[in-house]
Scaffold this active site. Structure first.
Site, PDB file in Angstrom:
ATOM      1  N   THR A  76       0.795  -1.219   0.000  1.00 21.71           N
ATOM      2  CA  THR A  76       0.000   0.000   0.000  1.00 21.71           C
ATOM      3  C   THR A  76       0.834   1.279   0.000  1.00 21.71           C
ATOM      4  O   THR A  76       1.991   1.277   0.462  1.00 21.71           O
ATOM      5  CB  THR A  76      -0.900  -0.004   1.265  1.00 21.71           C
ATOM      6  OG1 THR A  76      -1.520   1.264   1.416  1.00 21.71           O
ATOM      7  CG2 THR A  76      -0.087  -0.257   2.534  1.00 21.71           C
TER       8      THR A  76
ATOM      9  N   TYR B  49      -1.740   0.290  10.400  1.00 16.62           N
ATOM     10  CA  TYR B  49      -1.981  -0.445   9.152  1.00 16.62           C
ATOM     11  C   TYR B  49      -0.753  -0.353   8.237  1.00 16.62           C
ATOM     12  O   TYR B  49      -0.261  -1.371   7.733  1.00 16.62           O
ATOM     13  CB  TYR B  49      -3.224   0.122   8.453  1.00 16.62           C
ATOM     14  CG  TYR B  49      -3.393  -0.321   7.025  1.00 16.62           C
ATOM     15  CD1 TYR B  49      -3.820  -1.613   6.722  1.00 16.62           C
ATOM     16  CD2 TYR B  49      -3.114   0.546   5.961  1.00 16.62           C
ATOM     17  CE1 TYR B  49      -3.966  -2.028   5.405  1.00 16.62           C
ATOM     18  CE2 TYR B  49      -3.257   0.145   4.646  1.00 16.62           C
ATOM     19  CZ  TYR B  49      -3.682  -1.136   4.377  1.00 16.62           C
ATOM     20  OH  TYR B  49      -3.820  -1.547   3.071  1.00 16.62           O
TER      21      TYR B  49
END
Ligand SMILES: NC(=O)c1ccc[n+]([C@@H]2O[C@H](COP(=O)([O-])OP(=O)(O)OC[C@H]3O[C@@H](n4cnc5c(N)ncnc54)[C@H](OP(=O)(O)O)[C@@H]3O)[C@@H](O)[C@H]2O)c1
Length: 283
Positions: A102, A126
């Site tokens: 990501t 995250y």
């Protein structure tokens, strides 16, 4: 060439469904969360040993960015240690391994699109869990670690871009960020790029796998409205004005030049949006 055995974890997710379609002509082993929990190390090792795939594509992830802030252990269990288990299992059978990461590995303070050489500096649990997952994935000798962002066009269609499209189509007001810059990733193009890298035996490693170009969420929504010939009202808001649990990187355009140099050209995001809107109209 005979059919290759392709094991897909997280096959019930947005990208998982599209990856399964991309590889449907191969001997596909789609495993949903219910079929295989990445947190169960022994089950991962056993499943991979049983199926003995030549390719493992991990589409599973703990992706609830805000929940992760208070649940670091759960996010790490899937995004970091689950990847370690899969990497270990891939090495046991000599499989090619694909892991998706990501833009949240970056802090978002850049002023030009990030390259694979730029230092990662996640600001959220995250993002940190995904970065550790990248490191574990790189233990596999033929691992492709593909960073995607603002994924859309998955199955099921539940992305932020799908929500904007739904709002624009139904004439509802859509709230969109003016101050976050992204390079969106069309799931179909990501799946195609994944297959192209594997088939071409491209050098293993880290690649930014996003559509070409970048835009603020407002520009993205304006383009969607323009293509749908809608006059729907877009309500610009500032991401920094919202107090969300997880910090969002502000500028997260990614350069896909390395992917291009490996022979995989990603179309412009506007073109991806047009193809996706056309595919929605057909179904
Ligand atoms: N969506 C984005 O904008 C975006 C942006 C950047 C990176 N990515 C990355 O791209 C990849 C695909 O994302 P996506 O949007 O397709 O995700 P998604 O729609 O959230 O799907 C993730 C899948 O993983 C499964 N899963 C969760 N925990 C699991 C576990 N312990 N074991 C096995 N499966 C588990 C989920 O099943 P349940 O729902 O049943 O739990 C779900 O089917 C992920 O690596 C993600 O981090 C996505």
């Amino acid at each position: 060439m005979g059919k290759r055995k392709v094991l897909v974890t997280g096959s019930g997710g947005q990208l998982g469904g599209v990856i399964c379609t991309e590889f449907e002509d191969e001997a596909l082993v789609p495993l949903t969360h219910a079929d295989l929990d990445l947190v169960d190390h022994d089950a991962v090792i056993e499943a991979v040993a049983t199926h003995a795939p030549s390719i493992i594509i991990n589409c599973a992830g703990y992706n609830r960015v805000d929940d992760a802030e208070g649940n670091a252990e759960a996010a790490l269990a899937v995004n970091a240690f689950g990847v370690r288990s899969l990497a270990c299992a891939a090495n046991n059978v000599g499989a090619v391994f694909v892991q998706y990461s990501t833009d949240f590995v970056f802090d978002g303070t850049a002023t030009a699109p990030y390259t694979e050489q730029d230092e990662a500096s996640p600001r959220s649990v995250y993002g940190a869990s995904k970065l550790i997952g990248e490191w574990f994935a790189s233990d596999v000798s033929r691992a492709y670690i593909l960073r995607v962002e603002s994924l859309f066009g998955g199955v099921p269609a539940r992305s932020s871009i799908d929500q904007i499209i739904d709002a624009v189509e139904s004439g509802r007001e859509a709230h969109v960020f003016t101050d976050r810059v992204v390079s969106p990733s069309y799931a179909h193009d990501v799946a195609h790029a994944t297959r192209s890298l594997i088939d071409a035996k491209a050098p293993a490693g880290l690649y930014h796998c996003v559509n070409a170009g970048h835009a603020t969420w407002l520009q993205l929504a304006e383009e969607i409205a323009r293509q749908l010939r809608s006059t729907s009202s877009l309500k610009p808001i500032s991401a920094t004005s919202l107090s969300l649990p997880a910090v969002r990187p502000v500028f997260c355009a990614l350069s896909n030049a390395k992917l291009g140099a490996a022979g995989v050209t990603m179309p412009a995001w506007q073109d991806a949006v047009a193809r996706y809107l056309a595919s929605r109209q057909r179904t």
